[in-house]
Design an enzyme around this catalytic site. Structure first.
Site, PDB file in Angstrom:
ATOM      1  N   CYS A 384       0.837  -1.205   0.000  1.00 56.76           N
ATOM      2  CA  CYS A 384       0.000   0.000   0.000  1.00 56.76           C
ATOM      3  C   CYS A 384       0.875   1.260   0.000  1.00 56.76           C
ATOM      4  O   CYS A 384       1.414   1.623  -1.029  1.00 56.76           O
ATOM      5  CB  CYS A 384      -0.969  -0.042   1.178  1.00 56.76           C
ATOM      6  SG  CYS A 384      -2.346   1.121   1.018  1.00 56.76           S
ATOM      7  N   HIS A 512      -3.247  -5.251   0.198  1.00 52.41           N
ATOM      8  CA  HIS A 512      -2.724  -5.768   1.468  1.00 52.41           C
ATOM      9  C   HIS A 512      -2.783  -7.296   1.456  1.00 52.41           C
ATOM     10  O   HIS A 512      -3.695  -7.893   2.060  1.00 52.41           O
ATOM     11  CB  HIS A 512      -3.552  -5.236   2.643  1.00 52.41           C
ATOM     12  CG  HIS A 512      -3.349  -3.787   2.935  1.00 52.41           C
ATOM     13  ND1 HIS A 512      -2.476  -3.340   3.895  1.00 52.41           N
ATOM     14  CD2 HIS A 512      -3.912  -2.682   2.391  1.00 52.41           C
ATOM     15  CE1 HIS A 512      -2.507  -2.015   3.936  1.00 52.41           C
ATOM     16  NE2 HIS A 512      -3.378  -1.588   3.029  1.00 52.41           N
ATOM     17  N   GLU A 514      -1.248  -9.385   3.135  1.00 49.59           N
ATOM     18  CA  GLU A 514      -1.080  -9.994   4.457  1.00 49.59           C
ATOM     19  C   GLU A 514      -2.407 -10.449   5.054  1.00 49.59           C
ATOM     20  O   GLU A 514      -2.443 -11.379   5.875  1.00 49.59           O
ATOM     21  CB  GLU A 514      -0.385  -9.026   5.424  1.00 49.59           C
ATOM     22  CG  GLU A 514      -1.172  -7.804   5.837  1.00 49.59           C
ATOM     23  CD  GLU A 514      -0.998  -6.601   4.915  1.00 49.59           C
ATOM     24  OE1 GLU A 514      -1.269  -5.467   5.355  1.00 49.59           O
ATOM     25  OE2 GLU A 514      -0.595  -6.811   3.752  1.00 49.59           O
TER      26      GLU A 514
END
EC number: 6.3.4.2
Length: 550
Positions: A384, A512, A514
């Site tokens: 990001c 993102h 993750e």
């Protein structure tokens, strides 16, 4: 009928209610049940999206674009299911909906009260998630601690819900602190007794008590708690600190936690299969015993509170276990990096990661980190904001755009290579208005991103307002920046990277990834970043770094 399990906390917060709930979810799923999880937060914010990470930790984003509490990240990682907008709600959201209905005249001039209106709205959320997901079992964690004034409507709603559902269809688990008093050399049960007493005064009796402690809570102590709290002895469980949160499911399972829960709910105790989870934890412990470590630094803004980067850190650990390597992860504040100290601060790291974030503080330090990684050929992963600073750095120092920056931080920059998305220009409200949730991305063939994903169309979750400015896209590409990911309409840049001819592994994503990493299935970009970092540490080609899973 869907069965409901409620998990409450006693004595203090941050006990690990979420891990207890997620561990039970994992165990029940392993026994073949469809499990869905939910977090009810009593605070007045509508959602955590506008809350400071210093107070609240990271904001986790669901696939369908809901900004939620970080516990939902634990839920997803443990039960390996994508949660939904219905999986997190707050007092603020409940009041917002009721006030909107009152203003529209839905209550026909009647008095709107905590009971029955607020409690009915809470119960409706309990029912909504079972209807939307068709789950066999819904596990709902109540945020905060029993005795908090803001939590009382939720406790009352649970009490009413249990009565309406009927016996055997709900289960209440109370997670309570059993502190160890060093001077007395013993654990104390009185705080738990008082917490349960407070809970019972509100009309709610726990079925199970989970004793959280940094010391083992032995059977005689558990029997004492059972006696004073009117709970069966075999329904008081010990949950002392484990080496890792991923050890908690097995620790509780060894005591029959999931079996007893199914019996209380009148459900069949099916055979369980924890093979995949056990394999992961075994590899994890083997990695932790290694002396050699691959060093990765996370250059962020909220480094005083590691929970602000919880999913990032977990995704890195998942990838380390995948390759059978031990990672040492350091958090470095971007605001502390300067041109004078950046070389000394980042020397010796095998990988550099710049995560997402908001606000100007520390941005120049993050740009320096991206520059250091590019010039010293250190594997780099930008997430990001990490993509945006990498593009700004490349524009300044490679593409001949001095002063290039994001319009967010430097509105007067001569080269605003990062700009506000067109559909965000007239947005004034901060909460829930960003680009949120999963979006498709076309991945360019012959790119590092394609090598990571192995697919030409992928979906990752987003949380941002700014994008690469298309006015400078061609200039950046002409200077050598590879745009490896685009939105399906080619309008938005989703991923960038450097060619392997100039850098061993340098990739950044506007999304993102993750948030979708799992212990047994690391996020592809994190996996390949860690592979490249291990290769950098060992001085070998990254393709020679193989998985310990295969």
């Amino acid at each position: 009928m869907t069965k409901h399990i409620f998990v409450t906390g006693g004595v203090v917060s941050s006990l690990g209610k979420g891990i207890t709930a997620a561990s039970l979810g994992r165990l029940l799923k392993a026994r073949g049940y469809k499990v869905m999880m939910q977090k009810a937060d009593p605070y007045l914010n509508v959602d955590p999206g506008t809350m400071s990470p210093f107070q609240h930790g990271e904001v986790f984003v669901t696939e369908d674009g809901k900004e939620t509490d970080l516990d939902l990240g634990h839920y997803e990682r443990f039960i390996d299911e994508n949660l939904t907008r219905g999986s997190n709600f707050t007092t603020g959201a409940i009041y917002q909906s009721l006030i909107s209905r009152e203003r529209a005249g839905d209550f026909l001039g009647g008095t709107v009260q905590v009971i029955p209106h607020v409690t009915n709205a809470i119960k409706e959320r309990f029912l909504r998630i079972e209807e939307q997901t068709g789950a066999d079992i819904v596990i709902t964690e109540l945020g905060g601690t029993i005795g908090d004034i803001e939590g009382q409507p939720f406790v009352e709603a649970i009490r009413e819900f249990r009565k309406e559902k009927g016996a055997g269809n709900t289960l209440v688990i109370h997670v309570s602190l059993v502190p160890y008093i060093a001077a007395a050399h013993e654990v104390k049960t009185k705080p738990t007794q008082h917490s349960v007493k407070e809970m019972r005064s509100l009309g709610l009796q726990p079925d199970f008590i989970v004793c959280r402690s940094d010391h083992e809570v032995e059977a005689p102590i558990r029997a004492k708690i059972a006696h004073f709290c009117d709970v069966d002895e075999d329904c008081v469980f010990e949950n002392s600190d484990c080496p890792s949160i991923y050890d908690v499911p097995r620790h509780l399972s060894a005591q029959g936690f999931d079996v007893k829960a199914l019996e209380k709910l009148g459900l069949e105790v099916r055979d369980g299969d924890m093979t995949e989870w056990d394999t992961f934890t075994s590899r994890m412990h083997a990695c932790n015993k290694l002396e050699d470590t691959t060093k990765i630094c996370v250059v962020g803004k909220y480094t005083e509170l590691p929970d602000a980067y919880l999913s990032v850190i977990e995704a890195l650990h998942h990838s380390g276990v995948h390759f059978g390597h031990k990672l040492k992860i350091d958090l470095i504040a971007g605001g502390e990096l300067t041109e004078e100290n950046v070389d000394a601060a980042l020397a010796g790291y095998d990988g550099i990661l710049v995560p997402g974030g908001f606000g100007q503080r520390g941005v120049e330090g993050k740009i320096l980190a991206a520059q250091y990684a590019r010039e010293h050929k250190i594997p780099y992963l930008g997430i990001c904001l990490g993509l945006q600073v990498a593009v700004s750095e490349f524009a300044r120092n490679v593409a001949g755009m001095p002063g290039a920056n994001s319009a967010e931080f430097a509105p007067d920059s001569p080269y605003p290579v990062i700009a506000l998305m067109p559909d965000q220009e007239d947005v004034t409200d901060k909460g829930g208005t960003m680009r949120l949730g999963a979006y498709p991305c076309k991945v360019a063939h012959d790119s590092l991103a394609f090598e990571a994903y192995g697919d030409e169309l992928v979906y990752e979750r987003h949380r941002h307002r700014y994008e690469v400015n298309n006015a400078f896209r061609q200039q950046l590409q002409d200077a050598g920046l590879v745009i490896s990911g685009l939105s399906p309409d080619d309008r938005l840049v989703e991923m960038v990277e450097l060619p392997e001819s100039v850098h061993p592994w340098f990739v950044a994503s506007q999304a993102h990834p993750e948030f979708k990493s799992r212990p047994t299935k690391p996020a592809p970009l994190f996996r390949e970043f860690v592979r490249a970092s291990i290769a950098s540490h060992e001085g070998i080609d990254r393709h020679d770094v193989t998985s310990s899973v295969d």
